[in-house]
Motif scaffolding. Structure first.
Motif, PDB file in Angstrom:
ATOM      1  N   UNK A 252     -13.044  -2.180  -8.967  1.00 47.55           N
ATOM      2  CA  UNK A 252     -13.365  -0.925  -9.649  1.00 47.55           C
ATOM      3  C   UNK A 252     -12.940   0.273  -8.810  1.00 47.55           C
ATOM      4  N   UNK A 253     -13.194   0.209  -7.508  1.00 44.20           N
ATOM      5  CA  UNK A 253     -12.801   1.304  -6.625  1.00 44.20           C
ATOM      6  C   UNK A 253     -11.282   1.471  -6.619  1.00 44.20           C
ATOM      7  N   UNK A 254     -10.561   0.358  -6.590  1.00 42.48           N
ATOM      8  CA  UNK A 254      -9.094   0.424  -6.617  1.00 42.48           C
ATOM      9  C   UNK A 254      -8.596   0.967  -7.944  1.00 42.48           C
ATOM     10  N   UNK A 255      -9.215   0.512  -9.040  1.00 43.19           N
ATOM     11  CA  UNK A 255      -8.827   1.000 -10.358  1.00 43.19           C
ATOM     12  C   UNK A 255      -9.073   2.499 -10.478  1.00 43.19           C
ATOM     13  N   UNK A 256     -10.236   2.969 -10.038  1.00 43.45           N
ATOM     14  CA  UNK A 256     -10.538   4.402 -10.128  1.00 43.45           C
ATOM     15  C   UNK A 256      -9.545   5.230  -9.326  1.00 43.45           C
ATOM     16  N   UNK A 257      -9.172   4.725  -8.146  1.00 40.68           N
ATOM     17  CA  UNK A 257      -8.185   5.431  -7.328  1.00 40.68           C
ATOM     18  C   UNK A 257      -6.832   5.472  -8.034  1.00 40.68           C
ATOM     19  N   UNK A 258      -6.424   4.353  -8.640  1.00 46.13           N
ATOM     20  CA  UNK A 258      -5.141   4.296  -9.343  1.00 46.13           C
ATOM     21  C   UNK A 258      -5.145   5.207 -10.569  1.00 46.13           C
ATOM     22  N   UNK A 259      -6.248   5.205 -11.303  1.00 45.84           N
ATOM     23  CA  UNK A 259      -6.338   6.043 -12.497  1.00 45.84           C
ATOM     24  C   UNK A 259      -6.259   7.521 -12.126  1.00 45.84           C
ATOM     25  N   UNK A 260      -6.989   7.919 -11.088  1.00 48.14           N
ATOM     26  CA  UNK A 260      -6.956   9.317 -10.652  1.00 48.14           C
ATOM     27  C   UNK A 260      -5.552   9.709 -10.201  1.00 48.14           C
ATOM     28  N   UNK A 261      -4.885   8.814  -9.473  1.00 47.38           N
ATOM     29  CA  UNK A 261      -3.529   9.099  -9.001  1.00 47.38           C
ATOM     30  C   UNK A 261      -2.560   9.189 -10.178  1.00 47.38           C
ATOM     31  N   UNK A 262      -2.702   8.281 -11.143  1.00 45.56           N
ATOM     32  CA  UNK A 262      -1.790   8.269 -12.292  1.00 45.56           C
ATOM     33  C   UNK A 262      -1.928   9.525 -13.149  1.00 45.56           C
ATOM     34  N   UNK A 331      -3.058  -1.554  -8.251  1.00 45.49           N
ATOM     35  CA  UNK A 331      -3.427  -0.191  -7.864  1.00 45.49           C
ATOM     36  C   UNK A 331      -2.526   0.306  -6.736  1.00 45.49           C
ATOM     37  N   UNK A 332      -2.237  -0.568  -5.786  1.00 41.90           N
ATOM     38  CA  UNK A 332      -1.333  -0.189  -4.705  1.00 41.90           C
ATOM     39  C   UNK A 332       0.066   0.098  -5.241  1.00 41.90           C
ATOM     40  N   UNK A 333       0.522  -0.725  -6.183  1.00 46.57           N
ATOM     41  CA  UNK A 333       1.841  -0.541  -6.775  1.00 46.57           C
ATOM     42  C   UNK A 333       1.941   0.794  -7.512  1.00 46.57           C
ATOM     43  N   UNK A 334       0.891   1.158  -8.218  1.00 44.75           N
ATOM     44  CA  UNK A 334       0.882   2.431  -8.950  1.00 44.75           C
ATOM     45  C   UNK A 334       1.005   3.608  -7.983  1.00 44.75           C
ATOM     46  N   UNK A 335       0.430   3.458  -6.799  1.00 44.53           N
ATOM     47  CA  UNK A 335       0.541   4.516  -5.794  1.00 44.53           C
ATOM     48  C   UNK A 335       1.941   4.585  -5.169  1.00 44.53           C
ATOM     49  N   UNK A 336       2.760   3.565  -5.398  1.00 47.85           N
ATOM     50  CA  UNK A 336       4.077   3.548  -4.782  1.00 47.85           C
ATOM     51  C   UNK A 336       3.978   3.478  -3.268  1.00 47.85           C
ATOM     52  N   UNK A 337       4.860   4.172  -2.574  1.00 48.15           N
ATOM     53  CA  UNK A 337       4.863   4.148  -1.110  1.00 48.15           C
ATOM     54  C   UNK A 337       3.576   4.646  -0.499  1.00 48.15           C
ATOM     55  N   UNK A 338       2.916   5.568  -1.174  1.00 49.54           N
ATOM     56  CA  UNK A 338       1.658   6.092  -0.642  1.00 49.54           C
ATOM     57  C   UNK A 338       0.573   5.015  -0.580  1.00 49.54           C
ATOM     58  N   UNK A 339       0.646   4.039  -1.454  1.00 48.22           N
ATOM     59  CA  UNK A 339      -0.339   2.977  -1.440  1.00 48.22           C
ATOM     60  C   UNK A 339      -0.286   2.131  -0.189  1.00 48.22           C
ATOM     61  N   UNK A 345      -6.978   5.241  -0.228  1.00 48.15           N
ATOM     62  CA  UNK A 345      -8.003   4.187  -0.164  1.00 48.15           C
ATOM     63  C   UNK A 345      -7.529   2.797  -0.554  1.00 48.15           C
ATOM     64  N   UNK A 346      -6.450   2.694  -1.347  1.00 50.78           N
ATOM     65  CA  UNK A 346      -6.095   1.369  -1.861  1.00 50.78           C
ATOM     66  C   UNK A 346      -5.613   0.426  -0.770  1.00 50.78           C
ATOM     67  N   UNK A 347      -5.076   0.959   0.322  1.00 52.65           N
ATOM     68  CA  UNK A 347      -4.641   0.096   1.423  1.00 52.65           C
ATOM     69  C   UNK A 347      -5.823  -0.675   1.994  1.00 52.65           C
ATOM     70  N   UNK A 348      -6.939   0.010   2.226  1.00 50.77           N
ATOM     71  CA  UNK A 348      -8.147  -0.637   2.736  1.00 50.77           C
ATOM     72  C   UNK A 348      -8.736  -1.599   1.706  1.00 50.77           C
ATOM     73  N   UNK A 349      -8.774  -1.182   0.458  1.00 49.67           N
ATOM     74  CA  UNK A 349      -9.330  -2.029  -0.595  1.00 49.67           C
ATOM     75  C   UNK A 349      -8.529  -3.324  -0.733  1.00 49.67           C
ATOM     76  N   UNK A 350      -7.215  -3.216  -0.598  1.00 52.01           N
ATOM     77  CA  UNK A 350      -6.355  -4.392  -0.679  1.00 52.01           C
ATOM     78  C   UNK A 350      -6.685  -5.374   0.444  1.00 52.01           C
TER      79      UNK A 350
END
Length: 377
Positions: A252-262, A331-339, A345-350
């Motif tokens: 959920x935390x990863x999804x929320x981060x990806x949604x906000x970034x998208x 979620x990391x993929x959606x962030x691209x290189x920033x992930x 946050x997605x790096x830690x969540x991964x």
């Protein structure tokens, strides 16, 4: 579908995580800091004894309340959720099921009321899921047992003040020769040999423990001699449902981060979320998270009803832990290189989610257990 108490406990855990965990989790992770003061405040709120009756210092809530709270704490930080889990289930749950009143007063009340963290010493260097082949030995000497051996991958092994230890008391009896003991970690003979360096869960101490002549009063054996494996296995279903809840929290935390970034990242003239490929990916992520939540809630309700739930617990852990890998990866993929950077946050969540498919029985064991239940008809 949730009671007022369940909602209140979930919302309390959510508020605590958002205020006292999420803002600091990245820094704690980088410093590999175990926030004992935060864990103590969780204990004061009843989060270390959710299902323990108030008479023994706990919150007196049901198992559904516990896993709902677990999801919220894991949303804030998986390592802290893991330490919460170690104390609640298996430790508290096993003492509730097998302990005498004297043992509950001595070993359960301090854990349930938040006065001390607890550790569960089962795994050994050569023994993980194959718990029947322990090498640690406990020898009766007068009114004490003397325990010698080594334990691996022990959550809260250094931070805990209380320990549940499994050792062989009758080598000739095989799996029926294992017994369970309760001890304080400050006792001579309990030694932290190594603090593990880990991929994730860096806010939680994971230790190798050496038991070198640890003397435990015979009165502190939990259950009768030879019942150790039953004690250990009795709490595994609850632990697995808890891991499923942790998996949902991190996903959920990863999804929320990806949604906000998208919503804010613009490519080719429009936000990422307006690109169908990304929007559909987010839709699938959200759907799988909700499916995993419903699986763990179903298993938790079965447990609360008093019915056996080994198949459902394994299904919940299997699906949720593998879902967490897929969702955090997306979620990391959606962030691209920033992930790939720990600024996000997605790096830690991964990193944190990867162990969900390993501890409390890896995915291979869960499939074996599910298949075994199916074969029974």
């Amino acid at each position: 579908m949730l009671s007022e108490q369940q909602i209140a406990i979930r919302d309390m855990a959510r508020d605590f995580a958002r205020r006292e965990i999420t803002p600091f989790a990245a820094d704690w992770d980088r410093r590999e800091h175990v926030p004992l003061d935060t864990l103590a405040r969780m204990g004061a709120l009843g989060l270390m004894g959710v299902c323990v009756p108030a008479a023994w210092g706990g919150a007196g809530a049901d198992f559904v309340s516990y896993v709902l709270a677990m999801e919220e704490i894991a949303y804030g930080d998986a390592g802290i959720a893991n330490m919460m889990a170690a104390t609640n289930s298996p430790y508290n749950a096993a003492i509730l099921a097998y302990g005498t009143d004297a043992q509950k007063e001595k070993f359960l009340r301090p854990a349930a009321s938040g006065g001390a963290l607890a550790a569960f010493l089962l795994s050994e260097p050569q023994v993980g899921s194959d718990a029947a082949n322990l090498a640690t030995r406990a020898v009766r000497r007068g009114d004490h047992y003397v325990i010698d051996g080594m334990k691996n991958f022990i959550t809260s092994g250094q931070s805990a003040g209380l320990a549940m230890i499994f050792a062989v008391t009758d080598p000739a009896a095989g799996k029926n020769g294992i017994s369970c003991f309760l001890a304080r970690t400050g006792t001579v003979g309990y030694r932290v040999a190594r603090l593990e360096k880990k991929l994730g869960h860096r806010t939680c101490d994971t230790c190798q423990i050496v038991l070198d002549g640890l003397a435990v009063p015979a009165a502190d054996m939990l259950g009768p001699p030879g019942a150790g494996l039953c004690v250990a296995l009795s709490s595994l279903d609850g632990g697995r449902i808890g891991v499923a809840a942790q998996s949902v929290g991190v996903a959920r935390a990863a999804f929320d981060a990806a949604l906000a970034y998208a919503r804010v990242r613009v490519t080719f003239g429009k936000p990422l979320i307006e690109h169908q490929a990304v929007a559909f990916q987010l839709a699938d992520m959200s759907t799988r998270i909700e499916a995993a939540r419903q699986l763990y809630l179903h298993a938790a309700r079965l447990k609360d009803s008093g019915g056996g739930s080994p198949k459902e617990a394994s299904m919940a852990k299997l699906f949720a832990s593998e879902m967490a890998e897929d969702v955090t990866s997306a979620a990391l993929q959606i962030h691209g290189g920033y992930g790939f950077l720990n600024d996000y946050p997605v790096e830690k969540l991964y990193r944190d989610m990867r162990v969900f498919q390993i501890y409390d029985g890896p995915s291979e064991i869960q499939r074996m257990l599910i298949a075994r239940e199916l074969a029974k008809g």
